[in-house]
Design a protein around this motif. Structure first.
Motif, short mmCIF file in Angstrom:
data_model
loop_
_atom_site.label_atom_id
_atom_site.label_comp_id
_atom_site.label_asym_id
_atom_site.label_seq_id
_atom_site.Cartn_x
_atom_site.Cartn_y
_atom_site.Cartn_z
N ARG B 28 3.35 2.94 19.99
CA ARG B 28 2.56 2.26 21.03
C ARG B 28 2.93 2.85 22.39
O ARG B 28 4.10 3.16 22.65
CB ARG B 28 2.88 0.77 21.00
CG ARG B 28 2.01 -0.10 21.88
CD ARG B 28 2.35 -1.57 21.67
NE ARG B 28 1.88 -2.06 20.38
CZ ARG B 28 0.67 -2.58 20.15
NH1 ARG B 28 -0.19 -2.68 21.14
NH2 ARG B 28 0.31 -2.99 18.96
N ASP B 109 4.21 2.61 31.50
CA ASP B 109 5.17 1.51 31.49
C ASP B 109 6.25 1.72 30.41
O ASP B 109 7.44 1.68 30.69
CB ASP B 109 4.38 0.22 31.23
CG ASP B 109 5.16 -1.00 31.68
OD1 ASP B 109 6.24 -0.83 32.25
OD2 ASP B 109 4.67 -2.12 31.45
N TYR B 110 5.82 1.95 29.17
CA TYR B 110 6.80 2.06 28.08
C TYR B 110 6.20 2.81 26.90
O TYR B 110 4.98 3.04 26.84
CB TYR B 110 7.23 0.66 27.61
CG TYR B 110 6.11 -0.13 26.98
CD1 TYR B 110 5.80 0.00 25.63
CD2 TYR B 110 5.33 -1.00 27.75
CE1 TYR B 110 4.75 -0.71 25.06
CE2 TYR B 110 4.28 -1.70 27.20
CZ TYR B 110 4.01 -1.56 25.84
OH TYR B 110 2.96 -2.24 25.29
N LEU B 111 7.07 3.17 25.97
CA LEU B 111 6.58 3.60 24.67
C LEU B 111 7.45 2.99 23.57
O LEU B 111 8.65 2.79 23.75
CB LEU B 111 6.53 5.12 24.57
CG LEU B 111 7.80 5.92 24.65
CD1 LEU B 111 8.13 6.54 23.30
CD2 LEU B 111 7.61 7.03 25.67
N ASP B 112 6.79 2.63 22.47
CA ASP B 112 7.51 2.15 21.29
C ASP B 112 7.50 3.27 20.28
O ASP B 112 6.47 3.93 20.08
CB ASP B 112 6.80 0.94 20.65
CG ASP B 112 6.91 -0.30 21.52
OD1 ASP B 112 7.78 -0.32 22.41
OD2 ASP B 112 6.11 -1.24 21.32
N GLY B 113 8.64 3.49 19.63
CA GLY B 113 8.66 4.55 18.64
C GLY B 113 9.78 4.35 17.63
O GLY B 113 10.59 3.44 17.76
#
Lengths: 223, 117
Positions: B28, B109-113
């Motif tokens: 995401r 803003d961010y990353l999910d991994g």
């Protein structure tokens, strides 16, 4: 294992901003006053630049960067007046960015220039948010476009220091509400300056040249 | 009009962060888009859908766009308001006394991994 990594609200245009700052520092070192001219297609930017170059020639050295989707017609028009002009064709790109400017700067002897005008791609949307390293952003609005453009394109008019209302010689023939347009500008961008003129007849040009002279003196005085 | 190049900037920043962190896939990506940023959320989403196919790390990633509404604070009466096109016009004072406090954001803003084991 899934994890969240913060990007610290990194600006999407950070790379453009970095190059814009490099351009800005080059302009400062060479004491050249740089104006980013923006408008919709057909507002008269090139004719305005031709008139401006004619008026400044003799007293000042002027360079022009012409941004267009295609053709070198605008640069040819400016070169015919004796100024150094470089054409950037964006091949469909809707705005100029700081990299494109940085790439053509070696084509100029910056230290010899007093003014560098950048004519952006004709578009009231995309060029607004791209810093090129200029001292001032100036919008050209023209009488035939109608007085509602300022309220319709607030992002553009929020970003400019000065709005030139071009083609005022057409005011007697077209329904353009001058008072409303000027009021809209103050409502979108309080303090923005407003100069009505005609690049065709020269009406109002003295005030524009005076504005440029003041900006040039400020740029030369700045350390 | 230039949302493709904006998305290329976003994905290149995300990919270099993902590689630096040793991620094997990105699930995401969160971005913030202000109403007055000049970028269109739908066009950013479309550019993302096309461009994610070019990178193995991003194949299953989703884009999470947080739209930041424009907000103006009046410098005279301190009232905060959602502006119409006449951004600086305070609805209470009827003067161009408003200063934009949010709505120009265009940020990652961010990353999910998932990290490699």
């Amino acid at each position: 294992m899934s994890m969240r990594i913060s990007m610290d609200k990194q600006a999407v245009q950070a790379e453009n901003q970095r190059v814009a700052e490099e351009n800005r520092s080059l302009f400062r070192q060479n004491k050249v006053t740089v104006i980013n001219l923006m408008s919709s297609p057909g507002a008269g930017k090139t004719t305005l630049l031709e008139k401006t170059v004619e008026q400044l020639a003799g007293r000042y050295k002027v360079g022009v960067i012409e941004g267009d989707l295609a053709t070198s017609r605008d640069a040819d028009r400016i070169r015919a007046l004796g100024a150094t002009a470089v054409q950037i064709n964006t091949n469909g790109g809707c705005h100029l960015d700081a990299h494109m400017i940085a790439k053509v700067l070696p084509d100029f002897s910056l230290s010899e220039l007093d003014y560098l005008f950048i004519e952006n791609v004709g578009n009231l949307v995309c060029p607004a948010t791209y810093d090129l390293g200029q001292h001032h952003k100036v919008a050209v609005l023209s009488v035939p476009e109608g007085n509602d453009k300022i309220a319709k394109y607030p992002v553009m008019f929020r970003h400019v220091d000065l709005v030139l209302l071009n083609k005022v010689d057409l005011l007697p023939y077209l329904p353009f509400d001058l008072k409303q347009a000027e009021e809209d500008l103050q409502m979108v961008h309080p303090g923005a300056q407003w100069l009505p003129l005609s690049a065709l007849t020269g009406e109002g040009f003295a005030a524009w040249l005076e504005w440029l002279e003041q900006r040039r003196q400020a740029a030369v005085a700045a350390q | 009009m230039h949302e493709f190049s904006l998305m290329e900037n976003i994905l290149s920043a995300v990919l270099s962060k993902a590689e630096e962190q040793g991620l094997k896939r990105v699930q995401r990506i969160g971005i913030q888009v202000g109403e007055l940023s000049g970028a269109m959320p739908d066009a950013l989403q479309f550019a993302f859908d096309v461009l994610q196919k070019q990178s193995p790390l991003l194949q299953s990633a989703q884009l999470d766009i947080q739209i930041i509404p424009a907000k103006v604070r009046c410098s005279l009466c301190q009232q905060e308001y959602r502006p119409d096109q006449r951004i600086a016009l305070c609805p209470a004072c009827h003067l161009p006394s408003g200063k934009l406090v949010q709505g120009e954001e265009l940020t990652i803003d961010y990353l999910d991994g998932e990290r490699e084991e």
